[in-house]
Design a protein around this motif. Structure first.
Motif, mmCIF file in Angstrom:
data_model
loop_
_atom_site.group_PDB
_atom_site.id
_atom_site.type_symbol
_atom_site.label_atom_id
_atom_site.label_comp_id
_atom_site.label_asym_id
_atom_site.label_seq_id
_atom_site.Cartn_x
_atom_site.Cartn_y
_atom_site.Cartn_z
ATOM 1 N N LYS A 142 3.773 5.514 -5.847
ATOM 2 C CA LYS A 142 3.634 5.239 -7.444
ATOM 3 C C LYS A 142 4.742 4.243 -7.856
ATOM 4 C CE LYS A 142 1.764 9.858 -8.074
ATOM 5 N NZ LYS A 142 1.663 10.087 -6.473
ATOM 6 N N GLU B 98 2.562 1.719 -3.085
ATOM 7 C CA GLU B 98 1.586 2.228 -4.277
ATOM 8 C C GLU B 98 1.329 3.292 -4.204
ATOM 9 O OE1 GLU B 98 -2.473 0.285 -6.189
ATOM 10 O OE2 GLU B 98 -2.486 0.691 -4.159
ATOM 11 N N GLN B 99 1.126 4.089 -3.063
ATOM 12 C CA GLN B 99 0.977 5.446 -2.951
ATOM 13 C C GLN B 99 2.362 6.326 -3.329
ATOM 14 O OE1 GLN B 99 -0.023 5.453 1.226
ATOM 15 N NE2 GLN B 99 -1.977 4.999 1.215
ATOM 16 N N THR C 50 0.812 -1.024 -0.029
ATOM 17 C CA THR C 50 -0.053 -0.006 -0.148
ATOM 18 C C THR C 50 0.887 1.135 -0.097
ATOM 19 O OG1 THR C 50 -1.844 -1.177 1.176
ATOM 20 C CG2 THR C 50 -1.763 1.228 1.362
ATOM 21 N N TYR C 51 1.772 1.311 0.738
ATOM 22 C CA TYR C 51 2.867 2.358 0.966
ATOM 23 C C TYR C 51 3.574 2.630 -0.337
ATOM 24 C CZ TYR C 51 6.780 5.235 2.187
ATOM 25 O OH TYR C 51 7.919 6.292 2.400
ATOM 26 N N ALA D 219 -10.263 3.337 -3.462
ATOM 27 C CA ALA D 219 -9.848 4.556 -3.971
ATOM 28 C C ALA D 219 -10.741 5.391 -4.596
ATOM 29 C CB ALA D 219 -8.577 4.440 -4.682
#
Length: 250
Positions: free
Chosen positions: A47, A44-45, A41-42, A238
């Protein structure tokens, strides 16, 4: 193992495989599943990757674009589901814009046998549309070799002469923050113009397009309805405030 070390290992695995499963990362890093999920998750945030079912995938380059033949071979069943649903939205008397692309191409086979007018920038679409008996207009312009799409200033000017009831548009990237994107600025202009010239606009995109960000912005999320085949839980969260995503389940 330190967080930074886990992140390095995850990204190295993605470089090697492009897609990694959570259980693989749990074993490699000797960490818990919940820890790996937080790491993904981290990242992905930030990018660095995108979440997929059961794991993560590397992001495509901003300018990377598959050729028409390469796109044709990917996610065929998913594209057909999306195409069938999109075609079911067409009604007698509609004036349509059908964008170049493989999912939009599949849509032609499922269009109802009613009187409609079709404008397209997809050279590959023309024969199939004529075979089906539809009144068809191909906009002028430069032919893009990879996607067989008409693009450029002449194509944009040609497109400006029309108004549509519905536009069906292909896309390369869908991101909750950065919107709809595609690698080629000239092709992005055609997509944006067709969206703006239509009473209703639909983005046809299989689930692999979510989380991707290409070079050129087409429009914000919410400017068109997305027709797709699947949303991961994280993606659904999201986009939870968006009412413009239709997931086709059958």
């Amino acid at each position: 193992m330190l967080t930074e070390e886990r992140h390095r290992i995850i990204l190295e695995e993605l470089k090697l495989k492009n897609i990694v499963k959570i259980n693989e990362l749990v074993e490699i890093t000797n960490s818990s599943e919940s820890t790996i999920r937080r790491d993904l998750t981290y990242l992905e945030q930030g990018k660095y990757l995108k979440r997929v079912h059961g794991g993560a995938a590397g992001l495509q380059g901003k300018l990377k674009e598959l050729t028409e033949s390469e796109k044709t071979a990917k996610n065929i069943q998913e594209k057909i589901k999306i195409a069938q649903f999109a075609a079911s939205l067409v009604k007698e008397g509609d004036c349509l814009f059908i964008d170049a692309g493989t999912t939009t191409f599949h849509m032609i086979d499922y269009l109802p046998e009613v009187e409609v007018v079709v404008v397209t920038n997809g050279i590959s679409h023309v024969d199939r549309l004529l075979q089906k008996g539809f009144k068809t207009y191909l906009i002028g312009g430069m032919i893009k070799p990879t996607t067989k799409a008409m693009i450029g200033g002449s194509a944009l000017q040609s497109l400006s002469h029309y108004r549509f009831d519905k536009a069906f548009i292909g896309i390369n990237g869908i991101h909750h923050q950065y919107g709809f994107t595609t690698p080629d600025p000239e092709e992005a202009q055609i997509k944006k113009a067709s969206l703006d010239l239509s009473r209703e606009a639909f983005i046809l995109a299989d689930s692999s397009k979510f989380g991707e960000i290409s070079f050129s912005k087409v429009a914000d999320i919410g400017e068109a309805v997305v027709i797709t085949n699947h949303l991961e839980i994280d993606q659904a969260e999201a986009f939870q405030n968006q009412r413009t995503i239709k997931v086709v389940t059958s």
